[in-house]
Write a protein that holds these residues in place. Structure first.
Motif, PDB file in Angstrom:
ATOM      1  N   GLU A  38       0.674  -1.148  -0.109  1.00  0.00           N
ATOM      2  CA  GLU A  38      -0.143   0.132  -0.074  1.00  0.00           C
ATOM      3  C   GLU A  38       0.912   1.192  -0.104  1.00  0.00           C
ATOM      4  O   GLU A  38       0.331   2.207  -0.246  1.00  0.00           O
ATOM      5  CB  GLU A  38      -1.045  -0.009   1.017  1.00  0.00           C
ATOM      6  N   ASN A  39       2.105   1.233   0.539  1.00  0.00           N
ATOM      7  CA  ASN A  39       2.701   2.439   0.591  1.00  0.00           C
ATOM      8  C   ASN A  39       3.071   3.096  -0.659  1.00  0.00           C
ATOM      9  O   ASN A  39       2.994   4.444  -0.726  1.00  0.00           O
ATOM     10  CB  ASN A  39       4.230   2.124   1.416  1.00  0.00           C
ATOM     11  N   PRO A  40       3.188   2.635  -1.888  1.00  0.00           N
ATOM     12  CA  PRO A  40       3.623   3.440  -3.319  1.00  0.00           C
ATOM     13  C   PRO A  40       2.385   4.236  -3.581  1.00  0.00           C
ATOM     14  O   PRO A  40       2.480   5.028  -4.336  1.00  0.00           O
ATOM     15  CB  PRO A  40       3.669   2.164  -4.290  1.00  0.00           C
ATOM     16  N   ILE A  41       1.267   3.706  -3.156  1.00  0.00           N
ATOM     17  CA  ILE A  41      -0.107   4.424  -3.322  1.00  0.00           C
ATOM     18  C   ILE A  41      -0.148   5.700  -2.808  1.00  0.00           C
ATOM     19  O   ILE A  41      -0.672   6.910  -3.134  1.00  0.00           O
ATOM     20  CB  ILE A  41      -1.278   3.714  -2.907  1.00  0.00           C
ATOM     21  N   LYS A  42       0.778   6.138  -1.914  1.00  0.00           N
ATOM     22  CA  LYS A  42       0.734   7.298  -0.827  1.00  0.00           C
ATOM     23  C   LYS A  42       1.740   8.344  -1.128  1.00  0.00           C
ATOM     24  O   LYS A  42       1.933   9.101  -0.774  1.00  0.00           O
ATOM     25  CB  LYS A  42       0.822   6.667   0.494  1.00  0.00           C
ATOM     26  N   TRP A  43       2.590   7.781  -2.385  1.00  0.00           N
ATOM     27  CA  TRP A  43       3.811   8.549  -2.277  1.00  0.00           C
ATOM     28  C   TRP A  43       3.547  10.017  -2.936  1.00  0.00           C
ATOM     29  O   TRP A  43       4.129  10.664  -2.370  1.00  0.00           O
ATOM     30  CB  TRP A  43       4.771   7.796  -3.515  1.00  0.00           C
ATOM     31  N   ARG A  44       2.632  10.118  -3.779  1.00  0.00           N
ATOM     32  CA  ARG A  44       2.142  11.358  -4.340  1.00  0.00           C
ATOM     33  C   ARG A  44       1.652  12.339  -3.213  1.00  0.00           C
ATOM     34  O   ARG A  44       1.708  13.420  -3.475  1.00  0.00           O
ATOM     35  CB  ARG A  44       0.995  11.146  -5.472  1.00  0.00           C
ATOM     36  N   THR A  45       1.319  11.733  -2.219  1.00  0.00           N
ATOM     37  CA  THR A  45       0.690  12.669  -1.201  1.00  0.00           C
ATOM     38  C   THR A  45       1.808  12.923  -0.140  1.00  0.00           C
ATOM     39  O   THR A  45       1.597  13.763   0.852  1.00  0.00           O
ATOM     40  CB  THR A  45      -0.577  12.121  -0.557  1.00  0.00           C
ATOM     41  N   ASP A  46       3.115  12.448  -0.225  1.00  0.00           N
ATOM     42  CA  ASP A  46       3.978  12.468   0.947  1.00  0.00           C
ATOM     43  C   ASP A  46       4.642  14.060   0.520  1.00  0.00           C
ATOM     44  O   ASP A  46       4.792  14.406  -0.446  1.00  0.00           O
ATOM     45  CB  ASP A  46       5.183  11.625   0.407  1.00  0.00           C
ATOM     46  N   LYS A  47       4.730  14.688   1.519  1.00  0.00           N
ATOM     47  CA  LYS A  47       5.408  15.872   1.680  1.00  0.00           C
ATOM     48  C   LYS A  47       6.914  15.951   0.893  1.00  0.00           C
ATOM     49  O   LYS A  47       7.269  17.174   0.423  1.00  0.00           O
ATOM     50  CB  LYS A  47       5.639  16.599   3.062  1.00  0.00           C
ATOM     51  N   PHE A  48       7.492  15.005   0.892  1.00  0.00           N
ATOM     52  CA  PHE A  48       8.870  15.060   0.153  1.00  0.00           C
ATOM     53  C   PHE A  48       8.899  14.816  -1.467  1.00  0.00           C
ATOM     54  O   PHE A  48       9.652  14.693  -1.878  1.00  0.00           O
ATOM     55  CB  PHE A  48       9.629  14.019   0.860  1.00  0.00           C
ATOM     56  N   TYR A  49       7.536  14.264  -1.744  1.00  0.00           N
ATOM     57  CA  TYR A  49       7.289  13.964  -3.203  1.00  0.00           C
ATOM     58  C   TYR A  49       7.614  15.072  -4.147  1.00  0.00           C
ATOM     59  O   TYR A  49       7.174  16.189  -3.980  1.00  0.00           O
ATOM     60  CB  TYR A  49       5.861  13.382  -3.451  1.00  0.00           C
ATOM     61  N   ARG A  50       8.375  14.799  -5.198  1.00  0.00           N
ATOM     62  CA  ARG A  50       8.672  15.769  -6.241  1.00  0.00           C
ATOM     63  C   ARG A  50       8.408  15.097  -7.692  1.00  0.00           C
ATOM     64  O   ARG A  50       8.976  13.918  -7.534  1.00  0.00           O
ATOM     65  CB  ARG A  50      10.289  16.285  -6.224  1.00  0.00           C
ATOM     66  N   GLN A  51       7.911  15.759  -8.525  1.00  0.00           N
ATOM     67  CA  GLN A  51       7.664  15.187  -9.792  1.00  0.00           C
ATOM     68  C   GLN A  51       8.957  15.316 -10.580  1.00  0.00           C
ATOM     69  O   GLN A  51       9.553  16.387 -10.423  1.00  0.00           O
ATOM     70  CB  GLN A  51       6.620  15.703 -10.550  1.00  0.00           C
TER      71      GLN A  51
END
Length: 85
Positions: free
Chosen positions: A72-85
């Motif tokens: 389930e963790n990869p699903i949450k990556w885009r909502t992580d405060k450190f996520y950058r595209q």
């Protein structure tokens, strides 16, 4: 000739930190080579975190919790405060 047997439960082979160090070094060097020769995008700062976290799975419940986290963790990556595209 007497054969020495490994004591039950005693570790054999390289300690985990040596294996992790080798993995990080090898993959970092391969990536640098890809940047220089294959046009891969250069990376900022570092590829790997400084340390790693290990956890001994002691029972079925712990295994299920860890397996669920991994799935389930990869699903949450885009909502992580450190996520950058």
């Amino acid at each position: 000739m007497q054969i020495k047997r490994q004591a039950e439960g005693k570790h054999r082979g390289s300690p985990l930190h040596h294996v992790v160090q080798w993995l990080k070094t090898t993959t970092t060097n391969s990536y640098i080579k890809g940047v220089k020769t294959l046009g891969w995008k250069p990376f900022d700062k570092k590829i790997w975190h400084r340390n790693y976290y290990e956890h001994i799975i002691r029972n079925e419940r712990a295994y299920q919790n860890i397996a669920r986290y991994i799935q389930e963790n990869p699903i949450k990556w885009r909502t992580d405060k450190f996520y950058r595209q």
